[in-house]
Enzyme design. Structure first.
Site, mmCIF file in Angstrom:
data_model
loop_
_atom_site.group_PDB
_atom_site.id
_atom_site.type_symbol
_atom_site.label_atom_id
_atom_site.label_comp_id
_atom_site.label_asym_id
_atom_site.label_seq_id
_atom_site.Cartn_x
_atom_site.Cartn_y
_atom_site.Cartn_z
ATOM 1 N NE ARG A 211 0.528 -4.416 6.321
ATOM 2 C CZ ARG A 211 1.164 -3.525 6.564
ATOM 3 N NH1 ARG A 211 2.045 -3.482 7.619
ATOM 4 N NH2 ARG A 211 0.937 -2.225 5.789
ATOM 5 C CB SER B 273 -4.424 -2.009 -2.939
ATOM 6 O OG SER B 273 -3.823 -1.491 -1.951
ATOM 7 C CG ASP C 241 -1.365 1.909 -3.193
ATOM 8 O OD1 ASP C 241 -1.831 2.888 -3.870
ATOM 9 O OD2 ASP C 241 -0.753 1.092 -3.822
#
Length: 924
Positions: free
Chosen positions: A549, A610, A664
């Protein structure tokens, strides 16, 4: 419909032995008989009204609403399981009230699935009238004497004998072996029993007798015994129907619908006690003058109105009243009666069934009537048969309407469009009257056509079923012990959890000092949480899988506004060269900027990456290794921020300022920190698990400086890799670890996170199946399949809103055919595994908040924890258990849990925003 009218039966005591009127001719006699019998016809509308009224009475009673004496009682029997065929052993049965004025003792041997069936030994004892109507102690002493007499003639060992007590009267049962008599029926009127526990009365009598050691395991009425004695067929038999001296039904109801039980799960057998049904609006139109006369002469006028129209104790009496009336009218027996015909109880059920049976022939009818002292004419035998048929047909149709009400209730409570069910039938009316069942079946098909009902005759008049109740209770108790033994290691006490907390605090301290520890305690170079003054536009990247994203995050005085777009990363790019991957990422950023009207602007950017990294600064992260299907070349061992900056440089049209690379978990903390400045802990509990928190910089040996704070990425999934959790690890944990892609690593994560909990459950189910506790001991190929249980199944199965039926459906969708008992045990396994996970997670959080409190030298700490992850968010009880554990282990910390919104996107932007704010302050 004509009634008897002018000549009421209340006058029959003054009947002359022969009618004083002129006798009608034979054809007139037939018309008089048929006209009289019109009263016994019941229309479909009347049957439907009885069905509806009885169903309403059932549902009121289930809900615990106060009801009249004429309503059904819906009494829980505490029988929670039907047989599944594996039950074995020798059992003693005492039947009282099932067959009128007699008592029966049985010795039943159950052989399980493999053994051949053994016929029970039994002996019947006639109860003297003075005992039926005398003191209660006398009745129970008589029963104890009969038990001893039976056992004396049948050599048995002196070991404890298990007894099932069939007591077929309305009782208020408060346990499988506790039952208080509400009221006597069927001609019994013993004093001092109503309102008392009949099991205790029997135990006292056995003790007084003193001959044998007998343990009364269960008290059961004959209806439940009938249901339980049914041979397991394609499916379990879950309805029992008895029409003997009296009548009753029972069925397996969802326990959550039985208000007096206060149970959420499982099923329980409910005794309908429909003999007491007496709704005037429903029954009034079908009650005849004969029914009223019979009721007035009974031992309990006004009570058991429905039973008096169906039960075998009363059918013969109804026939007698009709015959006496017709004789007085001159339609039968030449207008003559006899003292026997006018005597109560002179016509029994056996007489009626013989006279109504066409195979018996007219000679047998003549013989029965002549025994009553009657003069039988040529047409009398056929007309008497009409009377018997009318009384029996009405009884069967009323019984069918009542059974239809029970089936409607089952269909509704189980939400099944087509209900397939087996009904066990018992009692002398079924046994002696061949057409009763066929009329009943026709009526049921008429009233509930959407129910596929099979009727199975009971064995041994319910005696085997009473033994089966006792055997099922023994089986469930044994299975319960094995289940508890299996799950005991998952039920952690406070001392065990406090030990985990202490071990984690010790591992944290070692990791911060740079000593050997299972907790890596990695600095993230995030030095502050949001304080609410952050403003501006920020870009965020979220790369963690095959989609990634790009986000525009606007931080204003009014809050945070996010615009985002998802871009895909083709497999050829994910596994191509590193330059190709990062060029693709920059191309997507440029596309996003153009669509948002941001071209040419240099916005601060936060990068959530991540994959395993070693962070050397806020904007420096060395990729340790690719996971999740990525394998881009020339990236491992490189600073991914540098790789991104180089790609930006190659794309000269774009200006970007990469400020931070973000984990995260840190993003989750920062996302919640914007809403609550006290949020200084981040927690992820999803597929994996991790935590971070704000540590005092002076305690972080790997970073220079003594003042301020540093967010530490604990990487707590690896906690216990040094063996410190060894005492808590079960054999099931070891099995899951060995089958994983990283044996011996991520010990804490494998006991907590959603990726592993389902596998732990599966291994426990395999073990319980091997012990015969689940699935009747039959291993299924499906259960051998790895990863059959996903986290979402645990969350769904443990949902409070799900009925057990829905739990069964979830498991059956996984290819696991199971009973309600199996479903309950699977639920308990899931609860034990997820509860341990939540408690271990809570112990970890308690260690973190206590560390913060001790760092700051505070008596009391108020702190918030930002949380993300599917297990935490979707599981119905996980979050509550985590919070409860933290409260118990860290009582001096007031901890609030906040669910994060978009930690990897919004959080990354806020890390960037805070970094920009701190940079501006440093510049000033």
């Amino acid at each position: 419909m004509d009634s008897i009218g002018a000549v009421g039966l209340q006058q029959r005591e003054g009947f002359p032995s022969c009618s004083q009127k002129g006798l009608p001719c034979p054809s007139d006699s037939s018309e008089l008989v048929l006209e009289c019998l019109q009263q016994f016809k019941v229309t479909q509308t009347q049957l439907q009204q009885i069905q509806t009224s009885l169903l309403g009475s059932m549902e009121q009673a289930l809900g615990g609403q106060a009801s009249s004496a004429s309503a059904v009682r819906m009494l829980p029997t505490y029988v929670g399981s039907t047989p599944h065929g594996t039950e074995q052993g020798d059992f003693l049965v005492l039947e009282l009230g099932a067959t009128g004025a007699s008592l029966r003792v049985l010795w039943v041997t159950l052989m399980g699935t493999e053994g051949h069936r053994m016929e029970p030994r039994s002996q019947e004892f006639v109860i003297p009238p003075e005992v039926m109507l005398g003191p209660g102690q006398q009745l129970f002493d008589f029963a104890a004497h009969c038990l001893s007499e039976f056992l004396d003639a049948f050599p048995v060992s002196t070991q404890d004998l298990q007894l099932g007590f069939s007591f077929s009267f309305p009782c208020h049962q408060t346990g499988l072996d506790r039952s208080t008599l509400i009221s006597w029926t069927k001609g019994f009127r013993c004093s001092g029993v109503e309102g008392h526990d009949v099991v205790q009365l029997l135990r006292d009598a056995i003790k007084r007798q003193g001959a044998y050691s007998i343990d009364v395991v269960a008290v059961v009425n004959d209806t439940v015994g009938t249901m339980m004695g049914c041979e397991p067929g394609v499916g379990p038999c879950e309805v029992g129907l008895v029409v003997d001296t009296g009548t009753n039904a029972c069925y397996m109801e969802e326990a959550r619908h039985v208000a007096v039980l206060d149970e959420d799960r499982g099923r329980v057998c409910v005794s309908v006690e429909w003999g007491s049904f007496g709704d005037d609006e429903a029954l009034g139109p079908v009650l005849t003058t004969f029914d009223h006369a019979l009721d007035q002469e009974s031992l309990n006028p006004g009570a058991q109105r429905f039973e008096k129209m169906i039960g075998g104790l009363y059918l013969g009496e109804l026939v007698r009243l009709v015959l006496a009336h017709l004789a007085q009218q001159g339609a039968l027996f030449g207008g003559c009666t006899s003292p026997a015909l006018l005597s109560r109880g002179s016509i029994l059920l056996e007489h009626v069934t013989e006279m109504e049976d066409p195979l018996a022939g007219a000679a047998r009818v003549h013989a029965i009537l002549q025994d009553l002292g009657l003069s039988v004419g040529t047409s009398d035998a056929e007309l008497v048969r009409y009377v018997c048929t009318a009384v029996f047909t009405r009884a069967a149709r009323l019984c069918g309407a009542a059974l239809a009400a029970v089936l409607s209730r089952l269909q509704h409570s189980r939400e099944q469009q087509m209900l397939q069910i087996a009904v066990a039938t018992g009692g002398r009316v079924f046994e002696q009257h061949p057409s009763f069942l066929s009329i009943l079946q026709e009526t049921v098909m008429l009233l509930v056509p959407e129910c596929d009902v099979s009727f199975i005759p009971s064995v041994d008049g319910g005696g085997r079923g009473v033994a089966m109740v006792t055997a099922v209770a023994a089986r469930l108790a044994a299975h319960r012990r094995l289940l508890e033994e299996t799950l005991a290691p998952f039920r952690l006490n406070r001392e065990q959890l406090a030990a985990v907390q202490a071990q984690m605090q010790e591992a944290m301290a070692k990791g911060l000092r740079g000593e050997a520890s299972s907790l890596r305690m990695l600095p993230t170079y995030v030095r502050a949480t949001p304080d609410g003054s952050e403003r501006g536009d920020f870009l965020a990247l979220d790369l963690g899988g095959t989609n990634f994203r790009v986000l525009l995050v606007r931080v204003t005085a009014g809050g945070v506004q996010i615009t985002s777009q998802v871009y895909s990363i083709p497999e050829c790019v994910a596994q191509g060269s590193g330059q190709q991957l990062f060029d693709h990422i920059v191309d997507c950023i440029v596309d996003f900027q153009q669509k948002q009207g941001l071209s040419g602007q240099s916005l601060p950017l936060g990068f959530t990456f991540s994959f395993p990294c070693r962070q050397l600064g806020l904007d420096q992260g060395i990729l340790l290794n690719w996971t999740k299907g990525f394998n881009a070349s020339d990236c491992e061992g490189q600073d991914v921020v540098c790789l991104l900056r180089e790609a930006i440089g190659r794309k000269q049209a774009v200006k970007l300022n990469v400020v931070a690379i973000v984990n995260d978990t840190v993003g989750t903390m920062m996302s919640c920190g914007y809403e609550d400045p006290r949020c200084e802990v981040g927690l992820i509990v999803g597929t994996g698990t991790n935590a971070c928190y704000m540590e005092e910089l002076r305690n972080v040996a790997s970073v220079a400086g003594d003042s301020g704070h540093m967010c530490i990425n604990m990487e707590w999934g690896a906690f216990g890799d040094d063996g410190s959790l060894g005492l808590l690890r079960t054999c099931f944990d070891a099995n899951v670890d060995q089958a994983s892609i990283n044996p011996g690593k991520q010990s804490f994560e494998k006991m907590i996170s959603g990726m592993y909990l389902g596998e732990i459950v599966r291994h426990i189910l395999l073990h319980l199946t091997s012990l015969g506790v689940l699935f009747r001991g039959q291993q299924t190929q499906r259960l051998q399949t790895r990863d059959i249980f996903k986290t979402k199944f645990l969350s769904e199965i443990e949902s409070d809103s799900l009925a057990l039926r829905q739990v069964r459906a979830i498991l059956e969708d996984l290819g696991l055919p199971l009973t309600s008992d199996d479903a309950l045990m699977v639920l308990e396994v899931c609860q034990a595994v997820s509860q341990r996970a939540a408690q271990l997670c809570g112990a970890g959080v308690a260690a973190v908040v206590e560390k913060i409190r001790e760092n700051r030298g505070l008596e009391e700490l108020t702190v918030s924890v930002g949380v993300d992850g599917t297990l935490y968010k979707l599981h119905p009880h996980f979050s509550g258990l985590v919070a409860a554990t933290v409260r118990e282990l860290a009582p001096r910390c007031a901890v609030t849990f906040l669910q994060s919104e978009d930690g990897s996107g919004k959080g990354a932007a806020l890390v960037t925003a805070v970094a920009c704010r701190l940079a501006q302050m440093d510049h000033v």
